[in-house]
Motif scaffolding. Sequence first.
Motif, mmCIF file in Angstrom:
data_model
loop_
_atom_site.group_PDB
_atom_site.id
_atom_site.type_symbol
_atom_site.label_atom_id
_atom_site.label_comp_id
_atom_site.label_asym_id
_atom_site.label_seq_id
_atom_site.Cartn_x
_atom_site.Cartn_y
_atom_site.Cartn_z
ATOM 1 N N PRO A 1 69.591 80.015 58.300
ATOM 2 C CA PRO A 1 70.772 79.415 58.938
ATOM 3 C C PRO A 1 70.406 78.174 59.749
ATOM 4 O O PRO A 1 70.883 77.971 60.866
ATOM 5 N N SER A 2 69.550 77.342 59.183
ATOM 6 C CA SER A 2 68.984 76.202 59.898
ATOM 7 C C SER A 2 69.900 74.986 59.813
ATOM 8 O O SER A 2 70.538 74.738 58.784
ATOM 9 N N TYR A 3 69.934 74.221 60.903
ATOM 10 C CA TYR A 3 70.708 72.980 60.950
ATOM 11 C C TYR A 3 69.826 71.758 60.703
ATOM 12 O O TYR A 3 70.318 70.635 60.721
ATOM 13 N N LYS A 4 68.542 71.981 60.485
ATOM 14 C CA LYS A 4 67.611 70.859 60.360
ATOM 15 C C LYS A 4 66.465 71.259 59.431
ATOM 16 O O LYS A 4 65.641 72.088 59.774
ATOM 17 N N GLU A 5 66.447 70.685 58.244
ATOM 18 C CA GLU A 5 65.370 70.921 57.287
ATOM 19 C C GLU A 5 65.073 69.621 56.551
ATOM 20 O O GLU A 5 65.993 68.878 56.199
ATOM 21 N N SER A 6 63.799 69.367 56.324
ATOM 22 C CA SER A 6 63.420 68.200 55.528
ATOM 23 C C SER A 6 62.901 68.608 54.155
ATOM 24 O O SER A 6 62.862 67.801 53.235
ATOM 25 N N PHE A 7 62.528 69.891 54.012
ATOM 26 C CA PHE A 7 62.024 70.402 52.736
ATOM 27 C C PHE A 7 62.237 71.917 52.635
ATOM 28 O O PHE A 7 62.724 72.417 51.649
ATOM 29 N N SER A 8 61.849 72.652 53.659
ATOM 30 C CA SER A 8 61.891 74.114 53.754
ATOM 31 C C SER A 8 60.867 74.771 52.840
ATOM 32 O O SER A 8 61.171 75.239 51.739
ATOM 33 N N LEU A 9 59.643 74.813 53.344
ATOM 34 C CA LEU A 9 58.558 75.461 52.615
ATOM 35 C C LEU A 9 58.785 76.965 52.511
ATOM 36 O O LEU A 9 58.412 77.594 51.517
ATOM 37 N N ILE A 10 59.434 77.563 53.524
ATOM 38 C CA ILE A 10 59.688 79.002 53.485
ATOM 39 C C ILE A 10 60.618 79.356 52.328
ATOM 40 O O ILE A 10 60.512 80.438 51.734
ATOM 41 N N THR A 11 61.510 78.438 51.962
ATOM 42 C CA THR A 11 62.381 78.675 50.805
ATOM 43 C C THR A 11 61.563 78.708 49.524
ATOM 44 O O THR A 11 61.746 79.592 48.674
ATOM 45 N N ASN B 1 69.846 70.780 49.297
ATOM 46 C CA ASN B 1 70.563 70.461 48.065
ATOM 47 C C ASN B 1 69.728 69.572 47.152
ATOM 48 O O ASN B 1 69.767 69.705 45.925
ATOM 49 N N GLU B 2 68.942 68.665 47.746
ATOM 50 C CA GLU B 2 68.104 67.765 46.952
ATOM 51 C C GLU B 2 67.027 68.527 46.184
ATOM 52 O O GLU B 2 66.800 68.283 44.993
ATOM 53 N N ILE B 3 66.369 69.456 46.844
ATOM 54 C CA ILE B 3 65.211 70.122 46.247
ATOM 55 C C ILE B 3 65.594 71.395 45.502
ATOM 56 O O ILE B 3 65.017 71.718 44.461
ATOM 57 N N TYR B 4 66.605 72.116 46.016
ATOM 58 C CA TYR B 4 66.957 73.418 45.439
ATOM 59 C C TYR B 4 68.383 73.437 44.886
ATOM 60 O O TYR B 4 68.958 74.507 44.691
ATOM 61 N N GLY B 5 68.941 72.260 44.612
ATOM 62 C CA GLY B 5 70.351 72.159 44.243
ATOM 63 C C GLY B 5 70.759 72.969 43.033
ATOM 64 O O GLY B 5 71.849 73.549 43.000
ATOM 65 N N ASP B 6 69.922 73.027 41.997
ATOM 66 C CA ASP B 6 70.301 73.737 40.769
ATOM 67 C C ASP B 6 69.615 75.096 40.636
ATOM 68 O O ASP B 6 69.528 75.655 39.540
ATOM 69 N N ILE B 7 69.133 75.623 41.754
ATOM 70 C CA ILE B 7 68.456 76.926 41.749
ATOM 71 C C ILE B 7 69.446 78.010 42.188
ATOM 72 O O ILE B 7 69.892 78.027 43.337
ATOM 73 N N LYS B 8 69.790 78.917 41.272
ATOM 74 C CA LYS B 8 70.769 79.967 41.590
ATOM 75 C C LYS B 8 70.268 80.924 42.665
ATOM 76 O O LYS B 8 71.069 81.517 43.396
ATOM 77 N N ALA B 9 68.956 81.079 42.750
ATOM 78 C CA ALA B 9 68.386 82.018 43.721
ATOM 79 C C ALA B 9 68.415 81.475 45.143
ATOM 80 O O ALA B 9 68.036 82.181 46.085
ATOM 81 N N VAL B 10 68.839 80.213 45.308
ATOM 82 C CA VAL B 10 69.082 79.659 46.642
ATOM 83 C C VAL B 10 70.591 79.473 46.768
ATOM 84 O O VAL B 10 71.172 78.557 46.190
ATOM 85 N N ILE B 11 71.223 80.352 47.513
ATOM 86 C CA ILE B 11 72.676 80.354 47.657
ATOM 87 C C ILE B 11 73.045 79.495 48.859
ATOM 88 O O ILE B 11 72.596 79.750 49.982
ATOM 89 N N LYS B 12 73.833 78.446 48.608
ATOM 90 C CA LYS B 12 74.156 77.477 49.654
ATOM 91 C C LYS B 12 75.495 77.811 50.306
ATOM 92 O O LYS B 12 76.482 78.066 49.615
ATOM 93 N N ILE B 13 75.490 77.763 51.633
ATOM 94 C CA ILE B 13 76.663 78.076 52.440
ATOM 95 C C ILE B 13 77.031 76.832 53.251
ATOM 96 O O ILE B 13 76.139 76.137 53.749
ATOM 97 N N PRO B 14 78.327 76.519 53.405
ATOM 98 C CA PRO B 14 78.700 75.388 54.263
ATOM 99 C C PRO B 14 78.053 75.501 55.641
ATOM 100 O O PRO B 14 78.009 76.587 56.231
ATOM 101 N N VAL B 15 77.555 74.380 56.138
ATOM 102 C CA VAL B 15 76.801 74.378 57.393
ATOM 103 C C VAL B 15 77.645 74.950 58.538
ATOM 104 O O VAL B 15 78.782 74.536 58.765
ATOM 105 N N GLY B 16 77.076 75.931 59.231
ATOM 106 C CA GLY B 16 77.728 76.525 60.390
ATOM 107 C C GLY B 16 78.608 77.722 60.092
ATOM 108 O O GLY B 16 79.055 78.404 61.023
ATOM 109 N N ASN B 17 78.852 78.020 58.824
ATOM 110 C CA ASN B 17 79.735 79.135 58.467
ATOM 111 C C ASN B 17 78.926 80.438 58.438
ATOM 112 O O ASN B 17 78.617 80.988 57.382
ATOM 113 N N TYR B 18 78.597 80.927 59.624
ATOM 114 C CA TYR B 18 77.750 82.114 59.728
ATOM 115 C C TYR B 18 78.460 83.368 59.223
ATOM 116 O O TYR B 18 77.821 84.311 58.733
ATOM 117 N N LYS B 19 79.799 83.396 59.321
ATOM 118 C CA LYS B 19 80.538 84.565 58.829
ATOM 119 C C LYS B 19 80.419 84.683 57.313
ATOM 120 O O LYS B 19 80.235 85.786 56.778
#
Length: 437
Positions: free
Chosen positions: A336-346, A365-383
């Motif tokens: 749930p990070s607001y600041k990433e330049s790459f995300s090695l943990i991902t 989105n740049e690095i993992y944009g087409d990876i289904k195993a990385v599910i993207k959530i709108p920023v800040g939508n913790y619910k």
Amino acid sequence: MSRKTNKNITTYSLVRDMLKKVLVVTDPLSPGGASKHAREVLKILPKLGLEVKLYIPFIHAIPQSPEEKERKYLNLKELERNGVEVFPEVWKYLEMEKEKENIFPYLLTLTSGYIPKKDMEFSNDLRENFSLVYDMSENEYHFKVSHMIAKKLHVPLVILLQSESYANSFGRGYRKVLGIKGLFYDLGITYIFMFNRRRFVNALREGVLRGILSVSRAIIKQSKLERLAQDYKVYTNVLKPANAIDGTSISHFRSKKVKENFALYAGRITYLKGIIDLIKIAKETNVKIMLAGSFDNHKEMERLFSKFPPNLVYLGSFMNNELYKIISNSKVTLLPSYKESFSLITMESLALDTPVIAYNLPAINEIYGDIKAVIKIPVGNYKLMAKTLESLMEKDIRELFDPKVEELIKFYSSWEKVAEATLHELENVKKLASTPS
């Protein structure tokens, strides 16, 4: 340029007049992806034929505790065993004790032209010849030190962007996390951005800053540096690959058929890395969430612990094999990070067959944009992140891992490739800087 292969590492015979000896300014001893990048690349560059000397700026070299001193000492010794020469001043700083509560000198380095006396003395005493100065940090203080050194030595300065340190924006989004308190943080950071951007532009105008490298295109865009680089004819590029996983170590923990019934957050524990959102997510669900990482502020750590619901459990700080084991056991990694330049943990999570739920930041989105195993959530939508977590805990996560994941992991599987890409880009900068305009 001739090259030959020896023990699976490409070694280079460097052109004498081009790139031979580099002074590196960075802190490769701290937790986090930026320091890990520096540490891993530095260990390999000497094997590629490059003479490397390391300087860690004064404030960041001083340990805050006996445990940190021991860790820094061991890491420096490991770098030396791999051919990196550490300036004697750094070893002296390591023997000093930091005034833990006095952060005023550090704040001065961010908000004014102040540079600690020890750093100035180091620069003034330098008599060696270097091909260039390479600043691998994401820190404004380090940039001032590296700029000072490169200017004094009359050599090109190359920087590696691992965050939006020179952003032309309002703050870093603290107000989205902390409300009114965060608004004041963002006001202060906006001032820091403005001050450091002026110094950055001055380095361009002086002809000292000759190369801008980055771990992702998103960071260059967020910092709005492309136009500046074009105006001053400064070399700009993204390292490819920019980071790597430790494939050999991770392979021992891959293909765990049965995942345990918990989610994991791993990394630095700060507001911008999403600790407040993580607490909110834990309160929205009954899923057990494990927290592994280090706090920047121990007083703040105690305050945050009091807000943890029962299903949010702090494990401590782990590195390498210990961390890989935890990731491989977890069913989901939360980011749930607001600041990433790459995300090695991902990347490490994907390599360990663990899907990731992350905020849809530009770099993600740049690095993992087409990876289904990385599910993207709108920023800040913790619910929504909490609901997605509950849904994923009930699914067979193996269906998320398609051939694209393996292709991605393969591309980012070697620190040797990252070091080779780094050397190639440094050579490009040196060639351009040596060519009359």
